[in-house]
Design a protein around this motif. Structure first.
Motif, PDB file in Angstrom:
ATOM      1  N   ASP A 452      22.414  60.282  31.628  1.00 39.19           N
ATOM      2  CA  ASP A 452      23.694  59.637  31.937  1.00 39.19           C
ATOM      3  C   ASP A 452      23.933  59.762  33.432  1.00 39.19           C
ATOM      4  O   ASP A 452      23.948  60.875  33.983  1.00 39.19           O
ATOM      5  N   PHE A 453      24.151  58.612  34.075  1.00 36.03           N
ATOM      6  CA  PHE A 453      24.272  58.593  35.532  1.00 36.03           C
ATOM      7  C   PHE A 453      25.577  57.916  35.940  1.00 36.03           C
ATOM      8  O   PHE A 453      25.968  56.890  35.373  1.00 36.03           O
ATOM      9  N   SER A 454      26.219  58.519  36.936  1.00 34.36           N
ATOM     10  CA  SER A 454      27.438  57.935  37.475  1.00 34.36           C
ATOM     11  C   SER A 454      27.413  58.064  38.992  1.00 34.36           C
ATOM     12  O   SER A 454      27.115  59.140  39.523  1.00 34.36           O
ATOM     13  N   VAL A 455      27.700  56.956  39.681  1.00 32.28           N
ATOM     14  CA  VAL A 455      27.808  56.980  41.135  1.00 32.28           C
ATOM     15  C   VAL A 455      29.135  56.353  41.531  1.00 32.28           C
ATOM     16  O   VAL A 455      29.512  55.295  41.025  1.00 32.28           O
ATOM     17  N   THR A 456      29.854  57.052  42.409  1.00 28.35           N
ATOM     18  CA  THR A 456      31.148  56.574  42.892  1.00 28.35           C
ATOM     19  C   THR A 456      31.064  56.317  44.383  1.00 28.35           C
ATOM     20  O   THR A 456      30.749  57.228  45.163  1.00 28.35           O
ATOM     21  N   ASP A 457      31.325  55.065  44.770  1.00 28.12           N
ATOM     22  CA  ASP A 457      31.411  54.685  46.181  1.00 28.12           C
ATOM     23  C   ASP A 457      32.869  54.834  46.596  1.00 28.12           C
ATOM     24  O   ASP A 457      33.711  53.990  46.278  1.00 28.12           O
ATOM     25  N   HIS A 458      33.177  55.932  47.283  1.00 28.48           N
ATOM     26  CA  HIS A 458      34.571  56.233  47.613  1.00 28.48           C
ATOM     27  C   HIS A 458      35.126  55.267  48.656  1.00 28.48           C
ATOM     28  O   HIS A 458      36.327  54.977  48.647  1.00 28.48           O
ATOM     29  N   LEU A 459      34.304  54.773  49.543  1.00 25.48           N
ATOM     30  CA  LEU A 459      34.791  53.909  50.619  1.00 25.48           C
ATOM     31  C   LEU A 459      35.167  52.529  50.109  1.00 25.48           C
ATOM     32  O   LEU A 459      36.085  51.891  50.638  1.00 25.48           O
ATOM     33  N   ASN A 460      34.456  52.053  49.074  1.00 21.34           N
ATOM     34  CA  ASN A 460      34.716  50.715  48.550  1.00 21.34           C
ATOM     35  C   ASN A 460      35.343  50.737  47.158  1.00 21.34           C
ATOM     36  O   ASN A 460      35.487  49.682  46.531  1.00 21.34           O
ATOM     37  N   ALA A 461      35.692  51.952  46.686  1.00 21.90           N
ATOM     38  CA  ALA A 461      36.338  52.101  45.377  1.00 21.90           C
ATOM     39  C   ALA A 461      35.528  51.428  44.271  1.00 21.90           C
ATOM     40  O   ALA A 461      36.054  50.660  43.456  1.00 21.90           O
ATOM     41  N   VAL A 462      34.225  51.724  44.239  1.00 21.71           N
ATOM     42  CA  VAL A 462      33.322  51.149  43.242  1.00 21.71           C
ATOM     43  C   VAL A 462      32.664  52.293  42.473  1.00 21.71           C
ATOM     44  O   VAL A 462      32.217  53.277  43.073  1.00 21.71           O
ATOM     45  N   GLN A 463      32.600  52.169  41.164  1.00 18.82           N
ATOM     46  CA  GLN A 463      31.899  53.149  40.342  1.00 18.82           C
ATOM     47  C   GLN A 463      30.937  52.421  39.405  1.00 18.82           C
ATOM     48  O   GLN A 463      31.283  51.410  38.798  1.00 18.82           O
ATOM     49  N   VAL A 464      29.724  52.959  39.318  1.00 22.63           N
ATOM     50  CA  VAL A 464      28.706  52.397  38.434  1.00 22.63           C
ATOM     51  C   VAL A 464      28.238  53.494  37.495  1.00 22.63           C
ATOM     52  O   VAL A 464      27.902  54.601  37.936  1.00 22.63           O
ATOM     53  N   ASP A 465      28.228  53.195  36.193  1.00 20.42           N
ATOM     54  CA  ASP A 465      27.738  54.123  35.175  1.00 20.42           C
ATOM     55  C   ASP A 465      26.529  53.497  34.489  1.00 20.42           C
ATOM     56  O   ASP A 465      26.579  52.335  34.067  1.00 20.42           O
TER      57      ASP A 465
END
Length: 715
Positions: A452-465
């Motif tokens: 299970d993978f989650s990445v959060t782009d804090h600068l662009n408010a994007v999250q991908v799971d």
């Protein structure tokens, strides 16, 4: 959730009672003695945990498995674990800043070669930066896809760096001091002690400490590192033991060397200005810092003579800081160097996990059948704080003002968290060695990984799971031609997440891609001959890696998952006690690595690189050591290392030349416990590139000639 009915069905053999003549099971563990007898040869009857969880010897394993133990580390004079790895067949490792622990092996590199610390992967290349060899007991290597044992990211192979642990020695101590060119110094000490005697629980402790400092062979590059390892072994009952292991590293490097710019025109063989061989184009206050902490809690329990349990809880915490000016390029007429690439970065990484293993020796159909079953759960988290800048200035080669980091435009801004990654992995594995006859055995393994993978782009408010499920394994046959010679054949598979290592992957690298896969067919032989005075191994393999991202041939701005690479190769290793006084050791590896399907953008359009060799992959790597005992108190030796030329771009229109390094040493035994050694490295003062940066064609120049004096003592 995957169906585990097949692995569970295999337990039928697990429950078969063991016959009385079956040898007792040995609990896993490490034993280190400061006064151990020096081993020579390939030690084919030693075990290596990296190649199997069954405690197989190198001879019993249907794979190319190599080990450099503590005695060999000391004989080679290896200073860090990468120098140990480079002594193993086919490995070419280096540590350019930003890459940490770079390894090329069997035609693959980077995240495609798994690197473990005591069997645990940090899943991030920068975390593999080499550490002083003092705290390490051995380095192990298995060639080709090995996901069946250690999880994803091992299509090229797996290296395992194994630290010293407390042993059941009553008392054993060792110490080392050394001094070499460029004010390179090391002070190290290790001590193992039994803490109590008599009936009841017994406790043993070991502590190792080393400090390394150097002014560096590159101008203004200074480094200091402290490394501490402590372990406590407790025999709580005759069948139950526990090991607590703690390690701490603190490292600081001033004005890190990011490479030497290559001269124009950049075509064919790339060259540098040898007068500027030691120039450092980083800013005056450039910096790299690293702080890491390891904790392992290992519990071993023997249920009976045939069955044992092991549980390992592990925790890692690391923080890495960079602030440097990283890119340097000559202008058109090579009269000035344009500096750019200001970059500030922080990595905060934490890994927590637990691994459970069950080992059982049984019989199936009247033949010995050894089993290993287990499960692993881990959570790996990393946050990064990058900040970059563009052009800075232009300086003349030679004497120049390096400037300061805050002078680089935009670099004084406050740090901001850019991206956070979390990888949760659940794994289950089973391995079996089944005798099929007096001289034939079948070794199989199967592993399931749920990611299970989650990445959060804090600068662009994007999250991908994302989530992936991978099943990998191997099957190998070993035939004993005699008591001293064996032949094997094996098939193995691997799985690799998109983006290489998920701890550093961005949302765009993983959003639309599935796992890359690899498969290998390998045949080989392992033998002792000449009444045990000589040993040799040979392996031939083909590895195919598929489904990695490539440029879309119909859209230069898009990426598709369609790549394929093939590596064909041969590895040879041998040791020969020529006389009672002369020992010869050597290894050689040849690989033909090529892209079968790979596109990249050139001039704004996709271009096929089919048939081309990947960057930084040498076709041939070889090592040779000759050691001669002149008498009871004197020993000397010479060594050589050859690395073939490597390409600097995927078009294979630029390359850096091959190189050969020579060394020599002489050792004087002051008494039975103390040795004094003089070691000369790079005897001919060869100018060579250990690594070439593909993005900017910067050489990472290797170490020049240097003399080291060291004193080792045991007490």
């Amino acid at each position: 959730m995957k169906d585990f009915s097949l692995p569970l069905a295999l337990l039928a053999g697990f429950c078969t009672p063991a016959f009385a003549d079956h040898p007792p099971l040995t609990l896993p563990g490490a034993s280190v003695s400061a006064e151990q007898e020096e081993n020579t040869g390939l030690q084919l009857d030693d075990t290596a945990d990296t190649g199997s969880r069954l405690g197989l010897t190198l001879r019993e394993n249907p794979a190319s498995v190599s080990v450099a133990d503590r005695a060999r580390i000391e004989r080679l004079g290896a200073r860090d674990f990468q120098e140990v790895a480079n002594a193993l067949p086919g490995v070419n490792a280096s540590a350019p800043p930003g890459w940490g622990g770079y390894v090329a092996y069997r035609g693959f590199n980077g995240a495609q070669v798994n690197q473990l610390f005591n069997g645990i992967s940090l899943q991030y290349g920068s975390a593999n930066r080499p550490v002083n060899a003092w705290i390490y007991d051995r380095v192990e290597l298995i060639g080709g896809p090995s996901s069946f044992a250690h999880g994803s990211g091992s299509v090229g192979g797996t290296l395992n760096y194994v630290t010293k642990l407390a042993s059941r020695e009553e008392s054993a101590g060792e110490a080392r001091i050394s001094y070499a060119r460029f004010d390179t110094q090391q002070t190290a000490i290790g001590y193992n002690q039994a803490l109590n005697k008599g009936p009841g629980p017994r406790h043993y402790a070991r502590v190792d400490f080393s400090r390394d400092a150097s002014n560096g062979y590159i101008d203004r590059q200074e480094r200091v590192a402290d490394n501490l390892a402590f372990s406590l072994l407790s025999d709580l009952t005759p069948d139950l033991s526990h090991t607590l292991a703690i390690e701490y590293l603190e490292e600081q490097e001033d004005s890190p060397y990011w490479g030497t710019p290559t001269l124009n025109p950049k075509a064919g063989e790339l060259k540098i200005d040898r007068h500027e061989r030691f120039a450092n184009y980083n800013v005056e206050d450039g910096r790299y810092e690293q702080r890491t902490r390891w904790l392992r809690s290992i519990t071993d329990y023997r249920l009976d003579e045939q069955t044992s349990l092991r549980n390992t809880f592990y925790h890692y915490e690391g923080q890495r800081d960079y602030r440097n000016l990283e890119v340097y390029a000559y202008n058109a007429d090579n009269s000035a160097i344009n500096r750019s690439g200001g970059y500030r970065q922080r990595h905060d990484q934490e890994l927590n996990g637990n691994r459970f293993e069950l080992l059982r020796q049984a019989h199936l159909f009247g033949l010995a059948s050894d089993w290993a079953l287990g499960a692993d759960y881990s959570v790996n988290q990393q946050s990064v704080y990058p900040h970059s800048g563009g052009a800075f200035d232009s300086v003349a080669p030679g004497d120049f003002d390096p400037g300061h980091f805050d002078d680089v435009p935009g670099m004084s801004a406050a740090a901001r968290k850019s991206r956070s990654n979390e990888i949760e992995t659940r794994s289950a594995f089973v391995e079996n060695r089944q005798e099929l006859g007096e001289r034939l055995s079948l070794v199989t393994a199967l592993r399931y990984d749920h990611i299970d993978f989650s990445v959060t782009d804090h600068l662009n408010a994007v999250q991908v799971d994302r989530r992936w499920d991978a099943i990998t394994g191997r099957a190998g046959l070993v035939f004993d031609l005699s008591d001293n010679a064996s032949f094997y054949v094996q098939y193995s598979t691997s799985a690799e997440p998109p983006g290489g290592t998920l701890t550093g992957a961005s949302a765009t690298q993983v959003r639309d891609f599935d796992l890359s896969t690899g498969r290998q067919v390998e045949v080989g032989s392992k033998l002792d001959f000449l009444d045990g005075r000589a040993s040799a191994t040979v392996a031939a393999y083909r590895i195919v890696r598929k489904d990695f991202p490539v440029t879309d041939p119909n859209n230069a701005n898009a990426t598709i998952q369609a790549g394929q690479q093939t590596s064909d190769g041969v590895e040879l290793a041998g040791s020969f006690k020529v006389t009672e006084r002369l020992l010869a050791e050597a290894n050689f590896a040849w690989v033909d690595a090529r892209y079968d399907d790979f596109n990249e953008v050139a001039g704004g359009v996709p271009v096929s690189r089919k048939g081309k060799t990947p960057v930084n992959i040498p076709e041939r790597v070889g090592n040779l050591w000759l050691t001669y005992d002149f008498g009871p108190s004197w020993q000397g030796g010479v060594d050589a290392r050859y690395v073939a030329s490597v390409y600097a771009n995927n078009a294979n229109t630029m390359w850096v030349p091959s190189y050969t390094l020579f060394g020599a040493f002489v050792k004087y035994r002051v008494d039975e416990r103390t040795d004094l050694t003089a070691r000369l490295r790079n005897l001919t003062d060869e100018v060579y590139a250990r690594f070439i940066h593909q993005s900017n064609s910067q050489y990472y120049v290797g170490e020049p000639r240097s003399l080291e004096l060291s004193l080792n003592t045991r007490f």
